[in-house]
Design a protein around this motif. Structure first.
Motif, PDB file in Angstrom:
ATOM      1  N   LEU A   1       0.777  -1.232   0.200  1.00 19.98           N
ATOM      2  CA  LEU A   1       0.253  -0.086  -0.095  1.00 19.98           C
ATOM      3  C   LEU A   1       1.026   1.260   0.161  1.00 19.98           C
ATOM      4  O   LEU A   1       1.578   1.467   0.832  1.00 19.98           O
ATOM      5  CB  LEU A   1      -1.071  -0.023   1.500  1.00 19.98           C
ATOM      6  N   VAL A   2       0.929   2.160  -1.197  1.00 14.86           N
ATOM      7  CA  VAL A   2       1.651   3.264  -1.141  1.00 14.86           C
ATOM      8  C   VAL A   2       0.670   4.205  -1.393  1.00 14.86           C
ATOM      9  O   VAL A   2      -0.136   4.260  -2.091  1.00 14.86           O
ATOM     10  CB  VAL A   2       2.562   3.039  -2.596  1.00 14.86           C
ATOM     11  N   THR A   3       1.012   5.407  -0.824  1.00 16.85           N
ATOM     12  CA  THR A   3       0.068   6.452  -0.757  1.00 16.85           C
ATOM     13  C   THR A   3       0.728   7.878  -1.555  1.00 16.85           C
ATOM     14  O   THR A   3       2.071   8.054  -1.640  1.00 16.85           O
ATOM     15  CB  THR A   3      -0.291   7.164   0.513  1.00 16.85           C
ATOM     16  N   LEU A   4       0.164   8.573  -2.106  1.00 23.86           N
ATOM     17  CA  LEU A   4       0.538  10.009  -2.811  1.00 23.86           C
ATOM     18  C   LEU A   4       0.066  11.105  -1.997  1.00 23.86           C
ATOM     19  O   LEU A   4      -1.166  11.021  -1.513  1.00 23.86           O
ATOM     20  CB  LEU A   4      -0.315  10.119  -4.284  1.00 23.86           C
ATOM     21  N   ARG A   5       0.960  11.624  -1.198  1.00 24.25           N
ATOM     22  CA  ARG A   5       0.545  12.579  -0.162  1.00 24.25           C
ATOM     23  C   ARG A   5      -0.246  13.955  -0.711  1.00 24.25           C
ATOM     24  O   ARG A   5       0.146  14.454  -2.129  1.00 24.25           O
ATOM     25  CB  ARG A   5       1.991  13.188   0.498  1.00 24.25           C
ATOM     26  N   ALA A   6      -1.183  14.545  -0.226  1.00 26.38           N
ATOM     27  CA  ALA A   6      -1.965  15.548  -0.646  1.00 26.38           C
ATOM     28  C   ALA A   6      -1.182  16.481  -1.077  1.00 26.38           C
ATOM     29  O   ALA A   6       0.003  16.942  -0.463  1.00 26.38           O
ATOM     30  CB  ALA A   6      -2.875  15.695   0.437  1.00 26.38           C
ATOM     31  N   ALA A   7      -1.667  17.329  -1.981  1.00 28.79           N
ATOM     32  CA  ALA A   7      -0.824  18.509  -2.435  1.00 28.79           C
ATOM     33  C   ALA A   7      -0.863  19.896  -1.463  1.00 28.79           C
ATOM     34  O   ALA A   7      -0.001  20.505  -1.371  1.00 28.79           O
ATOM     35  CB  ALA A   7      -1.498  18.941  -3.970  1.00 28.79           C
ATOM     36  N   GLY A   8      -1.840  19.695  -0.599  1.00 29.06           N
ATOM     37  CA  GLY A   8      -1.851  21.028   0.415  1.00 29.06           C
ATOM     38  C   GLY A   8      -1.167  20.750   1.684  1.00 29.06           C
ATOM     39  O   GLY A   8      -1.081  21.722   2.445  1.00 29.06           O
ATOM     40  N   LEU A   9      -0.360  19.581   1.761  1.00 28.28           N
ATOM     41  CA  LEU A   9       0.540  19.279   2.849  1.00 28.28           C
ATOM     42  C   LEU A   9       1.669  20.335   3.071  1.00 28.28           C
ATOM     43  O   LEU A   9       2.116  20.728   2.154  1.00 28.28           O
ATOM     44  CB  LEU A   9       0.924  18.084   3.186  1.00 28.28           C
ATOM     45  N   ARG A  10       1.708  20.732   4.310  1.00 24.31           N
ATOM     46  CA  ARG A  10       3.224  21.724   4.459  1.00 24.31           C
ATOM     47  C   ARG A  10       4.590  21.204   4.174  1.00 24.31           C
ATOM     48  O   ARG A  10       5.228  21.997   3.831  1.00 24.31           O
ATOM     49  CB  ARG A  10       3.153  22.029   5.949  1.00 24.31           C
TER      50      ARG A  10
ATOM     51  N   ALA B   1       4.523  17.526   0.277  1.00 21.56           N
ATOM     52  CA  ALA B   1       3.378  17.334  -0.456  1.00 21.56           C
ATOM     53  C   ALA B   1       3.774  16.579  -1.830  1.00 21.56           C
ATOM     54  O   ALA B   1       4.505  16.954  -2.540  1.00 21.56           O
ATOM     55  CB  ALA B   1       2.957  18.846  -0.482  1.00 21.56           C
ATOM     56  N   GLY B   2       2.689  15.878  -2.293  1.00 20.67           N
ATOM     57  CA  GLY B   2       2.701  15.550  -3.640  1.00 20.67           C
ATOM     58  C   GLY B   2       3.743  14.056  -3.821  1.00 20.67           C
ATOM     59  O   GLY B   2       4.036  13.548  -4.874  1.00 20.67           O
ATOM     60  N   GLN B   3       4.434  13.598  -2.651  1.00 15.94           N
ATOM     61  CA  GLN B   3       5.383  12.576  -2.780  1.00 15.94           C
ATOM     62  C   GLN B   3       4.856  11.271  -2.577  1.00 15.94           C
ATOM     63  O   GLN B   3       3.768  11.335  -1.747  1.00 15.94           O
ATOM     64  CB  GLN B   3       6.609  12.963  -1.804  1.00 15.94           C
ATOM     65  N   TRP B   4       5.394  10.300  -2.944  1.00 17.06           N
ATOM     66  CA  TRP B   4       5.034   8.941  -2.488  1.00 17.06           C
ATOM     67  C   TRP B   4       5.604   8.767  -1.086  1.00 17.06           C
ATOM     68  O   TRP B   4       6.422   9.158  -0.656  1.00 17.06           O
ATOM     69  CB  TRP B   4       5.768   7.975  -3.407  1.00 17.06           C
ATOM     70  N   ALA B   5       4.528   7.836  -0.348  1.00 22.22           N
ATOM     71  CA  ALA B   5       4.770   7.743   0.960  1.00 22.22           C
ATOM     72  C   ALA B   5       4.366   6.436   1.434  1.00 22.22           C
ATOM     73  O   ALA B   5       3.343   5.728   0.649  1.00 22.22           O
ATOM     74  CB  ALA B   5       4.197   8.770   1.791  1.00 22.22           C
ATOM     75  N   LEU B   6       4.638   5.883   2.596  1.00 25.68           N
ATOM     76  CA  LEU B   6       3.880   4.832   3.238  1.00 25.68           C
ATOM     77  C   LEU B   6       3.329   5.447   4.404  1.00 25.68           C
ATOM     78  O   LEU B   6       3.596   6.206   4.920  1.00 25.68           O
ATOM     79  CB  LEU B   6       5.018   3.623   3.702  1.00 25.68           C
TER      80      LEU B   6
ATOM     81  N   ALA C   1      -4.252   6.333  -3.049  1.00 25.85           N
ATOM     82  CA  ALA C   1      -3.837   5.370  -2.397  1.00 25.85           C
ATOM     83  C   ALA C   1      -3.709   4.238  -3.438  1.00 25.85           C
ATOM     84  O   ALA C   1      -4.775   3.659  -3.878  1.00 25.85           O
ATOM     85  CB  ALA C   1      -4.512   4.532  -1.008  1.00 25.85           C
ATOM     86  N   TYR C   2      -2.681   3.624  -3.433  1.00 23.30           N
ATOM     87  CA  TYR C   2      -2.489   2.401  -4.392  1.00 23.30           C
ATOM     88  C   TYR C   2      -1.953   1.248  -4.083  1.00 23.30           C
ATOM     89  O   TYR C   2      -1.260   1.342  -2.997  1.00 23.30           O
ATOM     90  CB  TYR C   2      -1.202   2.820  -5.505  1.00 23.30           C
TER      91      TYR C   2
END
Length: 170
Positions: free
Chosen positions: A15-24, A27-32, A102-103
């Protein structure tokens, strides 16, 4: 940090997520899924809580398969990867404020040779992995690489020495 192993049609995935664009930050990065420890929590409790908060996936301590090596970030955070078995997840519910998407990425697609990129700012190379037309950077790339080497190849690989890209040093 939750290294969440899912399974759809007998295909193991992470399970890999793409962080929301509005995060401080980041933002926009791949994460766990993962984040800071709440008072009284250890890494396992935090990983399970963050998994529920970020993507709506509720798992318990009995679903924890083990831990990978800690990864200390340039900003001084100690990330403890907690491997969690989720099996078939059904529909995920990403928290819009934190997660753009989420992918469930097949583990075989992530079990690739990483790119180790030298940078003038460090003696250690930056690790990155290709994913869906972009790049996963450390610490996520380091953790995914370590997991894949162990799960797919039975190899013990250390990754704490692998560098994050300069843009993540803040």
């Amino acid at each position: 940090m939750a290294v969440c192993v899912t399974c759809t049609d007998d295909v193991p995935a992470l399970l890999v997520t793409l962080r929301a664009a509005g995060l401080r930050t980041h933002a926009g990065q791949w994460a766990l899924p993962g984040g800071r420890l709440d008072p009284g929590e250890g890494p396992v409790e935090a990983a399970l809580r963050e998994l529920a908060e970020e993507v709506g996936l509720h798992r318990g301590p009995g679903d924890v398969l083990g831990l990978l090596d800690d990864y200390v970030t340039r900003s001084g955070y100690v990330m403890t990867p907690v491997v969690v078995w989720a099996g078939a997840t059904g529909e995920l519910a990403p928290a819009e404020a934190e997660v753009a998407a989420a992918y469930q990425v097949p583990v075989a697609d992530l079990d690739v040779e990483p790119q180790l990129v030298p940078i003038p700012e460090s003696d250690a190379p930056v690790i990155r992995l290709p994913l869906l037309g972009g790049w996963v950077h450390a610490p996520t790339a380091a953790v995914v690489h370590q997991f894949c080497r162990l799960a797919c190849r039975g190899e013990t690989t250390r990754v704490a020495h692998l560098e994050q890209p300069v843009f993540a040093w803040r």
